[in-house]
Design a protein around this motif. Structure first.
Motif, PDB file in Angstrom:
ATOM      1  N   THR A 137      -4.206   6.621  -2.278  1.00 51.76           N
ATOM      2  CA  THR A 137      -3.558   5.160  -1.946  1.00 51.76           C
ATOM      3  C   THR A 137      -3.658   4.298  -2.945  1.00 51.76           C
ATOM      4  O   THR A 137      -4.735   4.177  -3.537  1.00 51.76           O
ATOM      5  CB  THR A 137      -4.324   4.918  -0.714  1.00 51.76           C
ATOM      6  OG1 THR A 137      -4.172   5.789   0.548  1.00 51.76           O
ATOM      7  CG2 THR A 137      -3.571   3.488  -0.382  1.00 51.76           C
ATOM      8  N   ARG A 176       0.910  -1.211   0.020  1.00 52.26           N
ATOM      9  CA  ARG A 176       0.004  -0.007   0.010  1.00 52.26           C
ATOM     10  C   ARG A 176       0.884   1.224  -0.099  1.00 52.26           C
ATOM     11  O   ARG A 176       1.861   1.227   1.012  1.00 52.26           O
ATOM     12  CB  ARG A 176      -1.005  -0.002   1.062  1.00 52.26           C
ATOM     13  CG  ARG A 176      -1.685  -1.185   1.221  1.00 52.26           C
ATOM     14  CD  ARG A 176      -2.861  -1.198   2.508  1.00 52.26           C
ATOM     15  NE  ARG A 176      -3.593  -2.342   2.610  1.00 52.26           N
ATOM     16  CZ  ARG A 176      -3.274  -3.427   3.243  1.00 52.26           C
ATOM     17  NH1 ARG A 176      -2.275  -3.450   3.897  1.00 52.26           N
ATOM     18  NH2 ARG A 176      -4.391  -4.638   3.182  1.00 52.26           N
ATOM     19  N   SER A 193      -2.634   0.330  -4.136  1.00 53.65           N
ATOM     20  CA  SER A 193      -2.372  -0.835  -3.544  1.00 53.65           C
ATOM     21  C   SER A 193      -2.388  -2.069  -4.595  1.00 53.65           C
ATOM     22  O   SER A 193      -3.039  -1.901  -5.682  1.00 53.65           O
ATOM     23  CB  SER A 193      -3.230  -1.238  -2.392  1.00 53.65           C
ATOM     24  OG  SER A 193      -4.686  -1.685  -2.998  1.00 53.65           O
TER      25      SER A 193
END
Length: 474
Positions: free
Chosen positions: A398, A390, A400
């Protein structure tokens, strides 16, 4: 199977005629070991390999077997030692799961040294038996309920401890020992295996010698058995035996169930990256995010989630892993290997050149990494290595990515072309392209009785150059 475990393994090793898929696989193991060793020889760092060669030459002895790359000839145990050091030095050697050990780097150097010194047994069958025994003894030290590796829980290096026995088995088969004789070699080798893993955490290059010592000890143990020395029949399962000493408890079914029919050798995977295997899933995640467009300048913070048992190897102590002491120690750093992948590594994504020196940009990026336990990765371990990455960007978003099995691992094995490319990329560091082709052909002929001496071409420079670099650095 009934009776002592060492006897069961001895009978298997003395009599087994490996099936066609196993016989076809073994030469690829030999090529991988030779390629890794040649690359390590060419590296010429003032470290384990040149020190090993200098020490073995100091001891001297009858010139029986060849040191990979250098052309130097030493007594078989000494050549096996140096070649095992070379094979393991770059942390690029194959891995068996779930035992999480590297079998070929001990077994192959021992078998090649014994064969070159005159042992005339079936080389392919000997290496197959040695690797299979190594893997199974490693598996027996895994808790069947939790998956915990009981060797590692005690800080012990299963690769070298189990590899010593596997090397002795391979050499015993080459010597033509019967089941009782190989059982004695196992009983002797069990007193010789060693290796602790603290260097993974806090520095030191001694781990590079572990497979060398296992190869050396395997040759010695089998030779002693051939000369009449005996080992305890219950050396593995006994009250004061191998498993009592190294793991405390063990699963005997892992040693003998399906032995000779279900080959753990074929579940031994090749590494795509020259770093601790626990770092590979994180590298895969980082490479995926880079391919998706993430650039290092956009990274504000990184969280890497991995299996809980691997934290002690690639994440602890945090200050050591964020700023490793050398390129070699960077191979055991989750943060630094992520930084390599995010900045664009070499080779198959992360390569040997990425560990020559520590890079300031990568160190800065590694300082932004936090490593934690991930429940999904923990549940998959040790059958496979998984991870989730992440990344919080400077823009506040964000990103991931998760992998359930690392590249090269179960479900994602390297193709034959990728394994061949890895060998060539390693070997050309020490040999000319034509010599690399000749070497591959010579290994291919081993299964039909080709000479072992043909798989030891000298590198562009002699062993004297490697030793000189070592002595100058001192």
């Amino acid at each position: 199977m009934t009776g002592p475990l060492a006897r069961a393994l001895g009978e298997f090793a003395a009599t087994v005629d490996p099936p066609a898929p196993v016989r076809a696989d073994v030469p690829t193991r030999i090529l991988d070991v030779l390629g890794n060793a040649l690359a390590a020889y060419a590296e010429r760092s003032a470290d384990a390999a040149p020190a090993a060669l200098a020490a073995m030459k100091r001891w001297g002895g009858v010139p029986e077997a060849t040191v990979i790359g250098s052309g130097e000839r030493l007594p078989a145990p000494s050549a096996a030692f140096v070649n095992g050091v070379l094979a393991h030095s770059l942390d690029y050697d194959d891995t068996h799961l779930p035992s999480v050990l590297h079998p070929s780097a001990s077994v192959v150097p021992a078998a090649l040294a014994a064969a070159e010194a005159g042992a005339e047994g079936d080389l392919i069958a000997a290496i197959a038996a040695g690797i299979e025994v190594t893997n199974r003894i490693g598996m027996a030290g895994c808790d069947p309920e939790t998956g915990a590796n009981l060797y590692f829980e005690r800080g012990q290096h299963a690769t070298s401890i189990c590899g010593t026995i596997g090397a002795a088995v391979a050499v015993g088969r080459l010597y033509g020992l019967d089941g009782t004789g190989i059982a004695d070699a196992i009983g002797i080798a069990a007193s010789m295996g060693a290796g602790v893993l603290e260097a993974n955490r806090t520095g030191g290059s001694v781990k590079r010698t572990h497979c060398g010592w296992a190869a050396h000890a395997g040759v010695v143990a089998a030779t002693l058995a051939a000369e009449g020395l005996t080992g305890p029949p219950t050396v593995l399962e006994g009250r004061f035996g191998f498993f009592a000493a190294h793991t405390g408890r063990f699963d005997p079914r892992a040693v003998t169930d399906g032995l000779g029919e279900e080959w753990e050798l074929l579940r031994t995977v090749f590494k795509p990256y020259p770093s601790n295997h626990f770092t590979h899933a994180g590298i895969d995640c980082a490479l995926a995010l880079r391919r998706a467009g993430l650039r290092p300048s956009e990274v504000a913070a990184i969280e890497l989630g991995v299996a809980e048992p691997v934290l002690r190897t690639i994440a602890e102590p945090p200050e050591e892993k964020a700023r490793p002491r050398s390129g070699y120690h960077a191979k055991f750093s989750g943060p630094y290997t992520l930084a390599i992948a995010l900045t664009g590594g070499s080779g198959l994504g992360v390569g040997l050149d990425d560990f020559v020196e520590l890079d300031p940009e990568r160190l800065a990026l590694a300082s932004k990494v936090t490593v934690c336990a991930d429940p999904e990765a923990t549940a998959a371990f040790p059958r496979t290595f998984a991870a989730v990455l992440r990344v919080r960007t400077t823009a506040g978003t964000t990103l991931s990515h998760r992998v359930g099995s690392s590249r090269g691992g179960p479900g994602h094995p390297l193709s034959a072309a990728e394994v061949a490319a890895k060998f060539t990329g390693n070997a050309v560091r020490a040999l000319s392209p034509s010599a690399v082709e000749d070497l591959a052909a010579a290994v291919g002929r081993l299964g039909s009785g080709g000479p072992v001496s043909a798989v030891f071409p000298a590198g562009r420079d002699s062993g004297r150059t490697m030793e000189t670099a070592y002595r100058q650095a001192r």
